[in-house]
Design a protein around this motif. Structure first.
Motif, PDB file in Angstrom:
ATOM      1  N   TYR A 241       0.838  -1.188   0.000  1.00 35.59           N
ATOM      2  CA  TYR A 241       0.000   0.000   0.000  1.00 35.59           C
ATOM      3  C   TYR A 241       0.876   1.242   0.000  1.00 35.59           C
ATOM      4  O   TYR A 241       1.944   1.282   0.610  1.00 35.59           O
ATOM      5  CB  TYR A 241      -0.885   0.026   1.248  1.00 35.59           C
ATOM      6  N   SER A 242       0.416   2.279  -0.663  1.00 35.95           N
ATOM      7  CA  SER A 242       0.981   3.622  -0.513  1.00 35.95           C
ATOM      8  C   SER A 242      -0.111   4.610  -0.874  1.00 35.95           C
ATOM      9  O   SER A 242      -1.115   4.260  -1.532  1.00 35.95           O
ATOM     10  CB  SER A 242       2.211   3.834  -1.399  1.00 35.95           C
ATOM     11  N   ALA A 243       0.088   5.860  -0.482  1.00 33.79           N
ATOM     12  CA  ALA A 243      -0.871   6.901  -0.848  1.00 33.79           C
ATOM     13  C   ALA A 243      -0.989   7.005  -2.363  1.00 33.79           C
ATOM     14  O   ALA A 243      -2.086   7.247  -2.894  1.00 33.79           O
ATOM     15  CB  ALA A 243      -0.439   8.232  -0.251  1.00 33.79           C
ATOM     16  N   LEU A 244       0.116   6.807  -3.083  1.00 32.79           N
ATOM     17  CA  LEU A 244       0.089   6.911  -4.536  1.00 32.79           C
ATOM     18  C   LEU A 244      -0.720   5.790  -5.166  1.00 32.79           C
ATOM     19  O   LEU A 244      -1.562   6.031  -6.041  1.00 32.79           O
ATOM     20  CB  LEU A 244       1.517   6.905  -5.083  1.00 32.79           C
ATOM     21  N   VAL A 271       0.602  14.632  -0.227  1.00 29.75           N
ATOM     22  CA  VAL A 271       1.750  13.755   0.013  1.00 29.75           C
ATOM     23  C   VAL A 271       2.421  13.405  -1.312  1.00 29.75           C
ATOM     24  O   VAL A 271       3.652  13.432  -1.439  1.00 29.75           O
ATOM     25  CB  VAL A 271       1.311  12.476   0.763  1.00 29.75           C
ATOM     26  N   VAL A 272       1.626  13.099  -2.306  1.00 25.26           N
ATOM     27  CA  VAL A 272       2.174  12.792  -3.634  1.00 25.26           C
ATOM     28  C   VAL A 272       2.815  14.031  -4.247  1.00 25.26           C
ATOM     29  O   VAL A 272       3.922  13.972  -4.798  1.00 25.26           O
ATOM     30  CB  VAL A 272       1.067  12.239  -4.553  1.00 25.26           C
ATOM     31  N   ARG A 273       2.152  15.150  -4.131  1.00 28.76           N
ATOM     32  CA  ARG A 273       2.694  16.384  -4.711  1.00 28.76           C
ATOM     33  C   ARG A 273       4.032  16.753  -4.074  1.00 28.76           C
ATOM     34  O   ARG A 273       4.954  17.215  -4.746  1.00 28.76           O
ATOM     35  CB  ARG A 273       1.693  17.519  -4.535  1.00 28.76           C
ATOM     36  N   ALA A 274       4.137  16.539  -2.760  1.00 30.63           N
ATOM     37  CA  ALA A 274       5.368  16.897  -2.051  1.00 30.63           C
ATOM     38  C   ALA A 274       6.553  16.043  -2.471  1.00 30.63           C
ATOM     39  O   ALA A 274       7.710  16.461  -2.321  1.00 30.63           O
ATOM     40  CB  ALA A 274       5.146  16.779  -0.546  1.00 30.63           C
ATOM     41  N   GLY A 280      10.222  17.594 -12.023  1.00 35.10           N
ATOM     42  CA  GLY A 280       8.920  17.046 -12.404  1.00 35.10           C
ATOM     43  C   GLY A 280       8.833  15.543 -12.385  1.00 35.10           C
ATOM     44  O   GLY A 280       7.862  14.972 -12.909  1.00 35.10           O
ATOM     45  N   ARG A 281       9.803  14.876 -11.761  1.00 36.00           N
ATOM     46  CA  ARG A 281       9.795  13.416 -11.705  1.00 36.00           C
ATOM     47  C   ARG A 281       9.679  12.940 -10.258  1.00 36.00           C
ATOM     48  O   ARG A 281       9.848  13.714  -9.325  1.00 36.00           O
ATOM     49  CB  ARG A 281      11.051  12.863 -12.365  1.00 36.00           C
ATOM     50  N   TRP A 282       9.392  11.656 -10.107  1.00 37.00           N
ATOM     51  CA  TRP A 282       9.318  11.032  -8.791  1.00 37.00           C
ATOM     52  C   TRP A 282      10.383   9.946  -8.699  1.00 37.00           C
ATOM     53  O   TRP A 282      10.674   9.262  -9.688  1.00 37.00           O
ATOM     54  CB  TRP A 282       7.937  10.413  -8.563  1.00 37.00           C
ATOM     55  N   LEU A 283      10.944   9.786  -7.510  1.00 37.71           N
ATOM     56  CA  LEU A 283      12.051   8.863  -7.319  1.00 37.71           C
ATOM     57  C   LEU A 283      11.582   7.507  -6.795  1.00 37.71           C
ATOM     58  O   LEU A 283      10.652   7.416  -5.990  1.00 37.71           O
ATOM     59  CB  LEU A 283      13.069   9.452  -6.337  1.00 37.71           C
ATOM     60  N   VAL A 314      -2.508  11.135 -11.519  1.00 41.74           N
ATOM     61  CA  VAL A 314      -3.312  11.450 -10.340  1.00 41.74           C
ATOM     62  C   VAL A 314      -3.447  12.960 -10.180  1.00 41.74           C
ATOM     63  O   VAL A 314      -4.546  13.480  -9.946  1.00 41.74           O
ATOM     64  CB  VAL A 314      -2.682  10.815  -9.084  1.00 41.74           C
ATOM     65  N   LEU A 315      -2.351  13.680 -10.302  1.00 37.59           N
ATOM     66  CA  LEU A 315      -2.396  15.128 -10.101  1.00 37.59           C
ATOM     67  C   LEU A 315      -3.145  15.829 -11.229  1.00 37.59           C
ATOM     68  O   LEU A 315      -3.870  16.807 -10.986  1.00 37.59           O
ATOM     69  CB  LEU A 315      -0.987  15.687  -9.958  1.00 37.59           C
TER      70      LEU A 315
END
Length: 326
Positions: A241-244, A271-274, A280-283, A314-315
């Motif tokens: 599970y994760s918020a994303l 949380v996702v936005r932070a 502009g990428r996620w790690l 999502v965003l």
């Protein structure tokens, strides 16, 4: 939150399993374009590589959930578990958008040859673990197997608080789990999408409410974060599970049901936005331990195309319905 041309081009330079979703969900490409890309999933790249590993009996690695010989090896004493057996491979292929027709008579071969490690139960009947049953329900619907009997298992095993817990069958818990509930919801939604059977919708809505009342993040009892896993985004997430992952589910469910985003998702969205990097990428965080056929994402700390796809869509969905004030 539009993506930059640099991130767009980076995402498009990817396996067809990912690229067609970028084209559909982020670029708004015409259906003919993303459907053509999706058709390549079984012909090249990740999807074709997994299909090439299938055993003659319809399974992968000789087993339903664990590979053949797993319990006679030293692997149970090692971190994680292998992710190469039938259930995990079919889950990946289904979520990558593989055409079920490319798997030919796989459903029939599994019906004849595959049994669960638990109690030697037949494959399409499922077993006692809600997460396993959720994967099986969705995959059965995708491959055209008869999973009608398994479908009724979910409302029968829904807990009083509205969710599910893999430990409930052994009497270890009467409270639902974030992980188990989300896996159940994903299976129920896919089943409904693939079959048009709405008989499980009430159970799905109750499960959604379990997570929504907790705003996807918090314990009902104390109001504290449910665990460090909520903002540890990883791909493949397997059962995690994760918020994303939760938000990606609620996006898909809302689009399927034709409803607006629930306001109670707002904290999880932030949380996702932070976690979005300046570029502009996620790690990627720590990948789940265990044997795989091959890598489908980057090591820890590197920009992940999969996570960037999920977070971006999502965003985009959230911001389109709830524009942020400047």
């Amino acid at each position: 939150m539009p993506i930059s041309p640099t991130v767009r081009d980076w995402l498009l330079d990817s396996d067809p399993a990912l690229r067609w979703q970028v084209e559909r969900d982020l670029l708004g490409a015409p259906p003919a374009r993303w459907q053509a890309t999706r058709a390549r999933v079984t012909e090249e790249g990740y999807g074709a590589r997994l299909l090439a590993e299938q055993d003659p009996d319809g399974q992968w690695a000789g087993g339903s959930f664990f590979p053949a010989g797993f319990f006679d090896s030293d692997e149970p004493n090692q971190p994680g578990q292998p992710w190469i057996a039938t259930t995990w491979v079919l889950r990946d292929l289904r979520e990558w958008g593989a055409d079920a027709a490319a798997l030919s008579d796989t459903a029939a071969r599994l019906d004849a040859n595959s049994r669960w490690d638990y109690d030697d139960l037949p494959y399409w009947g499922g077993e006692v673990d809600v997460c396993i049953n959720a994967y099986t329900l969705a995959t059965g619907a995708w491959l055209g197997a008869d999973v009608a009997a398994l479908a009724v298992w979910f409302p029968e095993h829904q807990l009083a608080d509205g969710g599910w817990n893999c430990e409930a069958e052994e009497g270890d818990s009467v409270r639902s789990s974030f992980h188990s509930t989300l896996n159940a919801l994903r299976g129920l939604l896919q089943y409904e999408q693939l079959t048009a059977d709405t008989s499980l919708r009430d159970a799905r809505r109750r499960g959604e409410e379990y997570l929504l009342t907790r705003r996807l993040l918090y314990r009902a009892s104390t109001g504290e974060r449910v665990g460090p896993f909520v903002d540890r985004f990883v791909y493949p997430n397997r059962h995690r599970y994760s918020a994303l992952v939760a938000l990606d589910y609620f996006r898909e469910a809302a689009l399927h049901d034709g409803i607006a985003p629930d306001p109670r998702l707002a904290d999880a969205v932030e949380v996702v936005r932070a976690a979005r990097q300046p570029d502009g990428r996620w790690l990627q965080t720590t990948p789940l331990a265990g044997r795989t056929w091959f890598d489908v994402d980057v090591p820890e700390g590197e920009p992940s195309k999969w996570l960037t796809l999920f977070a971006s869509r999502v965003l985009v969905w959230w911001d389109a319905a709830s524009p942020r004030k400047s």
